[in-house]
Design an enzyme around this catalytic site. Structure first.
Site, PDB file in Angstrom:
ATOM      1  N   LYS A  79      33.450  46.954  23.494  1.00 48.83           N
ATOM      2  CA  LYS A  79      33.267  45.973  22.429  1.00 48.83           C
ATOM      3  C   LYS A  79      32.207  46.452  21.446  1.00 48.83           C
ATOM      4  O   LYS A  79      32.389  46.418  20.240  1.00 48.83           O
ATOM      5  CB  LYS A  79      32.886  44.608  23.021  1.00 48.83           C
ATOM      6  CG  LYS A  79      32.687  43.574  21.951  1.00 48.83           C
ATOM      7  CD  LYS A  79      32.447  42.185  22.459  1.00 48.83           C
ATOM      8  CE  LYS A  79      32.171  41.309  21.241  1.00 48.83           C
ATOM      9  NZ  LYS A  79      31.788  39.957  21.541  1.00 48.83           N
ATOM     10  N   GLY A 126      33.201  40.026  25.821  1.00 52.22           N
ATOM     11  CA  GLY A 126      33.632  41.167  26.628  1.00 52.22           C
ATOM     12  C   GLY A 126      34.440  40.749  27.852  1.00 52.22           C
ATOM     13  O   GLY A 126      35.504  41.292  28.136  1.00 52.22           O
ATOM     14  N   ARG A 127      33.941  39.753  28.589  1.00 53.67           N
ATOM     15  CA  ARG A 127      34.640  39.377  29.834  1.00 53.67           C
ATOM     16  C   ARG A 127      35.813  38.449  29.582  1.00 53.67           C
ATOM     17  O   ARG A 127      36.417  37.931  30.519  1.00 53.67           O
ATOM     18  CB  ARG A 127      33.641  38.791  30.838  1.00 53.67           C
ATOM     19  CG  ARG A 127      32.821  37.628  30.341  1.00 53.67           C
ATOM     20  CD  ARG A 127      31.625  37.344  31.251  1.00 53.67           C
ATOM     21  NE  ARG A 127      30.701  36.392  30.655  1.00 53.67           N
ATOM     22  CZ  ARG A 127      29.732  36.710  29.807  1.00 53.67           C
ATOM     23  NH1 ARG A 127      29.567  37.968  29.433  1.00 53.67           N
ATOM     24  NH2 ARG A 127      28.929  35.789  29.311  1.00 53.67           N
ATOM     25  N   LYS A 185      18.932  47.976  31.371  1.00 53.08           N
ATOM     26  CA  LYS A 185      19.356  49.049  30.448  1.00 53.08           C
ATOM     27  C   LYS A 185      18.134  49.648  29.756  1.00 53.08           C
ATOM     28  O   LYS A 185      18.017  50.869  29.610  1.00 53.08           O
ATOM     29  CB  LYS A 185      20.300  48.486  29.377  1.00 53.08           C
ATOM     30  CG  LYS A 185      21.655  48.029  29.896  1.00 53.08           C
ATOM     31  CD  LYS A 185      22.532  47.535  28.744  1.00 53.08           C
ATOM     32  CE  LYS A 185      23.756  46.792  29.227  1.00 53.08           C
ATOM     33  NZ  LYS A 185      24.535  46.173  28.167  1.00 53.08           N
ATOM     34  N   HIS A 218      39.724  39.813  59.619  1.00 49.95           N
ATOM     35  CA  HIS A 218      39.242  40.649  60.717  1.00 49.95           C
ATOM     36  C   HIS A 218      37.875  41.236  60.389  1.00 49.95           C
ATOM     37  O   HIS A 218      37.453  42.217  61.011  1.00 49.95           O
ATOM     38  CB  HIS A 218      40.262  41.756  60.990  1.00 49.95           C
ATOM     39  CG  HIS A 218      41.599  41.184  61.357  1.00 49.95           C
ATOM     40  ND1 HIS A 218      41.919  40.789  62.631  1.00 49.95           N
ATOM     41  CD2 HIS A 218      42.670  40.858  60.584  1.00 49.95           C
ATOM     42  CE1 HIS A 218      43.141  40.280  62.643  1.00 49.95           C
ATOM     43  NE2 HIS A 218      43.618  40.310  61.412  1.00 49.95           N
ATOM     44  N   GLU A 257      27.484  54.279  29.667  1.00 51.21           N
ATOM     45  CA  GLU A 257      28.467  54.790  30.629  1.00 51.21           C
ATOM     46  C   GLU A 257      29.742  55.210  29.911  1.00 51.21           C
ATOM     47  O   GLU A 257      30.297  56.282  30.144  1.00 51.21           O
ATOM     48  CB  GLU A 257      28.832  53.693  31.647  1.00 51.21           C
ATOM     49  CG  GLU A 257      27.759  53.347  32.645  1.00 51.21           C
ATOM     50  CD  GLU A 257      26.886  52.197  32.182  1.00 51.21           C
ATOM     51  OE1 GLU A 257      26.704  52.035  30.942  1.00 51.21           O
ATOM     52  OE2 GLU A 257      26.372  51.472  33.044  1.00 51.21           O
ATOM     53  N   GLU A 265      28.510  36.569  35.400  1.00 49.38           N
ATOM     54  CA  GLU A 265      27.877  36.961  34.135  1.00 49.38           C
ATOM     55  C   GLU A 265      27.859  35.769  33.180  1.00 49.38           C
ATOM     56  O   GLU A 265      26.976  35.642  32.337  1.00 49.38           O
ATOM     57  CB  GLU A 265      28.621  38.152  33.496  1.00 49.38           C
ATOM     58  CG  GLU A 265      27.830  38.797  32.370  1.00 49.38           C
ATOM     59  CD  GLU A 265      28.368  40.167  31.957  1.00 49.38           C
ATOM     60  OE1 GLU A 265      27.860  41.193  32.430  1.00 49.38           O
ATOM     61  OE2 GLU A 265      29.313  40.208  31.157  1.00 49.38           O
TER      62      GLU A 265
HETATM   63  O1  F6P Z   1      26.192  44.986  30.158  1.00 50.80           O
HETATM   64  C1  F6P Z   1      27.095  43.943  30.266  1.00 50.80           C
HETATM   65  C2  F6P Z   1      28.225  44.099  29.289  1.00 50.80           C
HETATM   66  O2  F6P Z   1      27.754  43.870  28.009  1.00 50.80           O
HETATM   67  C3  F6P Z   1      29.395  43.196  29.613  1.00 50.80           C
HETATM   68  O3  F6P Z   1      29.215  41.914  29.136  1.00 50.80           O
HETATM   69  C4  F6P Z   1      30.512  43.944  28.976  1.00 50.80           C
HETATM   70  O4  F6P Z   1      31.767  43.507  29.424  1.00 50.80           O
HETATM   71  C5  F6P Z   1      30.181  45.346  29.388  1.00 50.80           C
HETATM   72  O5  F6P Z   1      28.769  45.413  29.340  1.00 50.80           O
HETATM   73  C6  F6P Z   1      30.760  46.431  28.526  1.00 50.80           C
HETATM   74  O6  F6P Z   1      30.338  46.305  27.213  1.00 50.80           O
HETATM   75  P1  F6P Z   1      31.118  47.036  26.036  1.00 50.80           P
HETATM   76  O7  F6P Z   1      32.502  46.523  26.031  1.00 50.80           O
HETATM   77  O8  F6P Z   1      30.366  46.694  24.789  1.00 50.80           O
HETATM   78  O9  F6P Z   1      31.077  48.506  26.324  1.00 50.80           O
END
Ligand code: F6P
Length: 500
Positions: free
Chosen positions: A185, A244-245, A471, A361, A191, A330
């Protein structure tokens, strides 16, 4: 105000589940809702008419009806960030502008998909989807659930910064037959950008001349993707107001639409739209997401339940607990109300879970006999996802239903080690089948339940400031090495030889 309400709720008589069933011959039908090809059975929870009447009063006090309208009409319900939460507009429910924009961006996605199919990038067999959190969990869940009987492309989703994840994903991929989809987003997530660089390098190492030309960006920040080197024609934007979620419905769902086809993507949206209509119009006492929120709050606030467990009795939905962890924790893991005051009661419970029958189990011992009370949610499908001996699916469903019955009824024994207290609550969500439409409705149900919980708790479900500090500190360590941290952290950094 809300505190007062919890007091009233706690003061209600507390009949056992056995008593609730004994006193109401119609309890199953009264507490079961069927919609969008899904049956929601709340009858094995402690909700009764008195609790529902009280909760309906709370819903009124907290302005749930108005908040719901504000959500659908595109008002700035994300108060701390001053913006709307317009994921439902992707499904056709929202302000005319938001729906129009969503449709236009979806058409753009379709155009690119058609071009890929028509061979604009040569023969494509694999899609390497790179994203994390909301930019990965949704597509991963959908493809795992619905792509088992074949899909147009082999899709791998890479999220973790651990290079082992990327190495594993590309092991059997042909770089010449791969498209990279970078989903972010913000287009700033460490990452994702590092994984994207590694994917490009993997292509270069594999002899691809122009790896950038095979990279598609899925983002709400097209300008950032442009700066990063993605050509405008390969950027699939989505609205900033889609969280995002909550983003699997827009271009973040690209790999799903590619792999399962456009018709499946449209069915997914239509299924979610059916749930939107229900949530928006059904009275609270007959509203599946609202009743589910009532049960969540009943257990969290009056029975001190700190966790709730979700078990998918269906391999196809094995990733649902992971998806729900982000959605619920979240969104509602907050200590402050939407108007900036400290929360004086528990926020969202911890969401955890697994797959049945495996979990039986492993963790069910604690659910049946542990000292914690854990409301359980079972999710199953009437139809199986395979054509093996029907004994498989019958046994799966038999076990699912047996667990709910066992939790509720218990079994008395003078030998305490063999005694089951019973009276342990569960909700069962029974799908007619696992299809794009039904999964769409199910996911939208969870979104609206999360929203209803937030409104009743008085928190903003659409921000996530709690993820920022970690972060920042990670950046500090990367930039400055071991100096300036607590002794334990500094010693760990030094021991691992980082930033030196
Ligand atoms: O760090 C949390 C977050 O901002 C989530 O809310 C989001 O889904 C995820 O990181 C990834 O963010 P982006 O889509 O901006 O890479």
């Amino acid at each position: 105000m809300v505190e007062e309400f919890w007091g009233k709720l706690a003061a209600l008589p507390k009949p056992t589940l056995a008593e609730l069933f004994a006193n109401d011959a119609e309890r199953v039908s009264a507490y079961t809702l069927s919609l969008a090809d899904i049956r929601f059975d709340f009858s094995k929870t402690h909700l009764d008419s008195k609790a529902i009447a009280l909760f309906s009063g709370l819903a009124e006090t907290q302005g749930l009806a108005a908040a719901r309208e504000a959500l659908f009409s595109g008002a700035a319900v994300n108060t701390t960030e001053g913006r709307a939460a317009e994921h439902a507009a992707e499904r056709g429910s929202g302000s005319a502008d938001a729906v129009g924009q969503a449709k236009a961006l979806q058409a753009r996605m379709r155009g690119l998909l058609d071009a890929i199919e028509a061979g604009a990038f040569g023969e494509i067999k694999h899609i390497l989807h790179i994203g994390i959190g909301g930019s990965a969990l949704g597509p991963k869940l959908l493809i795992d659930a619905l792509g088992r009987d074949g899909s147009l492309y082999d899709v791998k989703v890479v999220s973790n910064i651990d290079g082992a994840a990327m190495a594993e994903a590309v092991k059997h991929m042909d770089p010449y037959a791969t498209l990279i989809a970078v989903a972010s987003k913000t287009f700033t997530t460490t990452e994702t950008l590092l994984n994207a660089e590694s994917a490009l390098q993997w292509m270069r190492d594999g002899g691809v001349d122009d790896p950038h030309g095979r990279l598609i960006a899925l983002t709400a920040k097209p300008e950032k993707a442009l700066e990063w080197g993605v050509d405008e024609s390969r950027i699939l934007p989505f609205a900033e107001s889609v969280g995002g979620r909550y983003s699997l419905w827009c271009s973040i769902g690209f790999p799903f639409a590619a792999a399962l086809g456009w018709a499946a993507y449209e069915e997914l949206l239509e299924g979610a739209a059916a749930m939107d209509r229900h949530f928006r119009t059904a009275p609270f006492a007959e509203n599946a997401p609202v009743l589910a929120a009532f049960t969540d709050l009943y257990y969290a606030q009056t029975r001190e339940c700190q966790t709730r467990a979700v078990f998918a009795y269906d391999e196809r939905m094995r990733l649902l607990p992971d998806y729900l962890q982000q959605l619920e924790m979240e969104s509602n893991g907050k200590s402050v109300t939407a108007d900036g005051k400290p929360l004086t009661y528990p926020s969202a419970p911890v969401t955890w879970g697994g797959v049945g029958t495996d979990a039986q189990h492993a963790v069910f011992q604690l659910l049946h006999q542990g000292t914690h009370l854990i409301p359980v949610e079972f999710i199953a499908s009437i139809l199986p996802g395979h054509d093996l001996d029907p004994a498989h699916h019958e046994t799966l469903l038999v076990n699912c239903f047996a667990q709910g019955a066992a939790l509720m009824q218990g079994k008395k024994s003078d030998d305490l080690a063999r005694n089951y207290a019973g009276d342990r609550p569960s909700t069962t969500i029974l799908l007619d089948d696992v299809t794009p439409a039904i999964l769409g409705a199910l996911i939208a149900f969870y979104e609206h339940r999360t929203f209803a919980n937030a409104v009743l708790l008085g928190v903003n479900p659409y921000d996530q400031f709690g993820v920022e500090l970690g972060k920042e500190i990670a950046k500090g360590i990367a930039d400055n090495g071991p100096e300036g941290f607590d002794p334990s952290t500094s010693a760990l950094i030094a021991a691992a030889g980082l930033g030196l």
